[in-house]
Design a protein around this motif. Sequence first.
Motif, PDB file in Angstrom:
ATOM      1  N   TRP A 145      51.366   0.391  86.966  1.00  0.00           N
ATOM      2  CA  TRP A 145      51.936  -0.049  88.252  1.00  0.00           C
ATOM      3  C   TRP A 145      52.132   1.153  89.180  1.00  0.00           C
ATOM      4  O   TRP A 145      51.851   1.086  90.370  1.00  0.00           O
ATOM      5  N   LEU A 146      52.589   2.267  88.610  1.00  0.00           N
ATOM      6  CA  LEU A 146      52.755   3.484  89.417  1.00  0.00           C
ATOM      7  C   LEU A 146      51.409   4.029  89.873  1.00  0.00           C
ATOM      8  O   LEU A 146      51.281   4.543  90.988  1.00  0.00           O
ATOM      9  N   VAL A 147      50.397   3.932  89.030  1.00  0.00           N
ATOM     10  CA  VAL A 147      49.049   4.341  89.421  1.00  0.00           C
ATOM     11  C   VAL A 147      48.570   3.509  90.610  1.00  0.00           C
ATOM     12  O   VAL A 147      47.973   4.029  91.562  1.00  0.00           O
ATOM     13  N   ALA A 148      48.850   2.203  90.565  1.00  0.00           N
ATOM     14  CA  ALA A 148      48.381   1.302  91.615  1.00  0.00           C
ATOM     15  C   ALA A 148      49.108   1.494  92.934  1.00  0.00           C
ATOM     16  O   ALA A 148      48.567   1.179  93.993  1.00  0.00           O
ATOM     17  N   THR A 149      50.329   2.026  92.891  1.00  0.00           N
ATOM     18  CA  THR A 149      51.148   2.074  94.106  1.00  0.00           C
ATOM     19  C   THR A 149      51.445   3.480  94.609  1.00  0.00           C
ATOM     20  O   THR A 149      52.259   3.638  95.517  1.00  0.00           O
ATOM     21  N   GLY A 150      50.794   4.493  94.045  1.00  0.00           N
ATOM     22  CA  GLY A 150      51.068   5.845  94.520  1.00  0.00           C
ATOM     23  C   GLY A 150      50.063   6.850  93.997  1.00  0.00           C
ATOM     24  O   GLY A 150      49.119   6.502  93.275  1.00  0.00           O
ATOM     25  N   ASN A 151      50.247   8.097  94.380  1.00  0.00           N
ATOM     26  CA  ASN A 151      49.392   9.206  93.961  1.00  0.00           C
ATOM     27  C   ASN A 151      50.265  10.318  93.390  1.00  0.00           C
ATOM     28  O   ASN A 151      50.913  11.044  94.141  1.00  0.00           O
ATOM     29  N   PHE A 152      50.300  10.438  92.072  1.00  0.00           N
ATOM     30  CA  PHE A 152      51.129  11.467  91.435  1.00  0.00           C
ATOM     31  C   PHE A 152      50.278  12.363  90.552  1.00  0.00           C
ATOM     32  O   PHE A 152      50.620  12.629  89.400  1.00  0.00           O
ATOM     33  N   ALA A 153      49.148  12.823  91.127  1.00  0.00           N
ATOM     34  CA  ALA A 153      48.221  13.675  90.391  1.00  0.00           C
ATOM     35  C   ALA A 153      47.925  13.008  89.042  1.00  0.00           C
ATOM     36  O   ALA A 153      47.642  11.818  88.988  1.00  0.00           O
ATOM     37  N   TRP A 154      48.025  13.780  87.944  1.00  0.00           N
ATOM     38  CA  TRP A 154      47.704  13.177  86.646  1.00  0.00           C
ATOM     39  C   TRP A 154      48.960  12.802  85.858  1.00  0.00           C
ATOM     40  O   TRP A 154      48.877  12.480  84.678  1.00  0.00           O
ATOM     41  N   LEU A 155      50.128  12.799  86.485  1.00  0.00           N
ATOM     42  CA  LEU A 155      51.368  12.508  85.764  1.00  0.00           C
ATOM     43  C   LEU A 155      51.319  11.148  85.080  1.00  0.00           C
ATOM     44  O   LEU A 155      51.639  11.019  83.891  1.00  0.00           O
ATOM     45  N   ASN A 156      50.940  10.112  85.804  1.00  0.00           N
ATOM     46  CA  ASN A 156      50.923   8.774  85.224  1.00  0.00           C
ATOM     47  C   ASN A 156      49.836   8.636  84.168  1.00  0.00           C
ATOM     48  O   ASN A 156      50.049   8.022  83.117  1.00  0.00           O
ATOM     49  N   TRP A 157      48.676   9.223  84.434  1.00  0.00           N
ATOM     50  CA  TRP A 157      47.564   9.088  83.492  1.00  0.00           C
ATOM     51  C   TRP A 157      47.847   9.800  82.178  1.00  0.00           C
ATOM     52  O   TRP A 157      47.523   9.282  81.103  1.00  0.00           O
ATOM     53  N   ILE A 158      48.445  10.978  82.236  1.00  0.00           N
ATOM     54  CA  ILE A 158      48.725  11.677  80.976  1.00  0.00           C
ATOM     55  C   ILE A 158      49.844  10.967  80.210  1.00  0.00           C
ATOM     56  O   ILE A 158      49.843  10.952  78.970  1.00  0.00           O
ATOM     57  N   THR A 159      50.771  10.327  80.918  1.00  0.00           N
ATOM     58  CA  THR A 159      51.799   9.553  80.242  1.00  0.00           C
ATOM     59  C   THR A 159      51.187   8.361  79.523  1.00  0.00           C
ATOM     60  O   THR A 159      51.558   8.033  78.380  1.00  0.00           O
ATOM     61  N   ILE A 160      50.221   7.714  80.164  1.00  0.00           N
ATOM     62  CA  ILE A 160      49.507   6.599  79.534  1.00  0.00           C
ATOM     63  C   ILE A 160      48.803   7.064  78.270  1.00  0.00           C
ATOM     64  O   ILE A 160      48.895   6.431  77.204  1.00  0.00           O
ATOM     65  N   VAL A 161      48.103   8.177  78.363  1.00  0.00           N
ATOM     66  CA  VAL A 161      47.384   8.706  77.207  1.00  0.00           C
ATOM     67  C   VAL A 161      48.351   9.024  76.072  1.00  0.00           C
ATOM     68  O   VAL A 161      48.139   8.637  74.913  1.00  0.00           O
ATOM     69  N   LEU A 162      49.426   9.728  76.376  1.00  0.00           N
ATOM     70  CA  LEU A 162      50.370  10.144  75.345  1.00  0.00           C
ATOM     71  C   LEU A 162      51.070   8.954  74.695  1.00  0.00           C
ATOM     72  O   LEU A 162      51.417   9.000  73.502  1.00  0.00           O
ATOM     73  N   ALA A 163      51.291   7.884  75.456  1.00  0.00           N
ATOM     74  CA  ALA A 163      51.975   6.715  74.902  1.00  0.00           C
ATOM     75  C   ALA A 163      51.175   6.065  73.777  1.00  0.00           C
ATOM     76  O   ALA A 163      51.744   5.366  72.928  1.00  0.00           O
ATOM     77  N   PHE A 164      49.871   6.307  73.731  1.00  0.00           N
ATOM     78  CA  PHE A 164      49.052   5.722  72.668  1.00  0.00           C
ATOM     79  C   PHE A 164      49.385   6.304  71.300  1.00  0.00           C
ATOM     80  O   PHE A 164      48.904   5.802  70.285  1.00  0.00           O
TER      81      PHE A 164
END
Length: 478
Positions: free
Chosen positions: A245-264
Amino acid sequence: MEWLAGNDYELARQILQRGVAAIYIVAFVSTLNQFRVLLGENGLLPATDLLERGGARGPTLFRRWGYSDRKLVAVCVLGVALASTVLLGLPQLGPPWLPLGVFLALWGLYMSVVNVGQTFYGFGWEMLLLEAGFTVGLLGSNQVPPPTTVLILIAWLVFRLEFGAGMIKLRGDVAWRNLTALYYHHETQPMPGPLSRQAHLLPAWWHRVEAAGNHATQLVVPFLLFLPQPVASVAAAVIILTQLWLVATGNFAWLNWITIVLAFCAVSDGTIHALLPAVPPDLGTPPAAPLWWNVLVLAVSLGLAAASFPALRNLFSKRQLMNASFNRWQLGNAYGAFGSVTRERVEIVVEGTRDDAAAPDARWMEYEFKGKPGDVRRRPAQCAPYHLRLDWLMWFLPLRSVHERWFYAFLGKLLAADPATLRLLRRDPFDGEPPRAVRVWSYRYRFATRTERRGTGAYWVRDRGRLRIPPVGRGDGG
């Protein structure tokens, strides 16, 4: 040491290692494209000056070898090459120490950049990438089972990231406590994305649900990562969906993407098979790890746990620090984001003219940036996971001061029509020709309502604020 083997987390290991490697590629490409202009030999804040003063904030290869733009390029190219091998799964085919060696090299190379990056690299996701790279390297290769202690350490990293952000919000701003923070956030965040305006225009009750959901995800769900399956996988799924949802509604460099990866790290193979039957329930059981590898993993795991003790204390401190490192290696860090929410969006606008700046009829034209709002008719762009460092620093200016050294250096580059600097912009109104003068205004921006959008075609409505820096010409030392 059978208890050390996380045999049900083979897919998690692949996602963790390849995902972090992909983000390293983005980070090195971003550095390759921007560092020399911002911090290079002729940059806004030259790294050479920092090193001469002995001001690097931690270990860096450039302290030992000296900095040059050519060496910076070599570091970035090597970093992209090494990370690409992990993305392709090549080191994972070798002995367990090989992926660790590659990730340690990536960690050292990128830390060398971050530690001379000054304010342009002062973001929490820089240290997060460093810590993540160091840790996922300990997952080893396909020849050994994923170590359980390392999976727990990665879950602990996600916990610090999420719980730290939740606590800093509760302590930092009444708007988070009374659930009104999302009335403002989508509009005032550093770099809105294509869907940020639609998110902002959602009803107030939805924004309160968003804020409450954020508190639940950051303050409750992280504890569930350490519970047995399938609870841990459900907790990871909640974090992943929130980050999307944060990826869809903003631009926070790779913060959201790396959090997604780590959550796995908390998602088991069995859970993925239950959701996607096409994925085999058993991705193969590697042979038992050699004793030397288990001893190494346990020793480093204990070291990382000890290094993060200051971050644990910080989580419960009344003076909680946000995005802080407690050692020179940037491991065991404290994280957090948006401890306070700005209520009004103020943008710094840079204008130039080729006329006499003192003339009342001088024609002033704006420079356009790639990510930050400017032209009210331009839809906010999707930039993340790429990091537009200049644009982010422009957002901080009205919150701090426009009278920063790097910003005056930037104005000087515009007056000289420096080609490298102009390439960081979306549009140069003078097509590469130097202006006679530049000046700086502040504007108040807000998203256009649906009615305003239909009537004008604009995404933003803005009001001119005040002149922050009066006209500066090439002969004025700009």
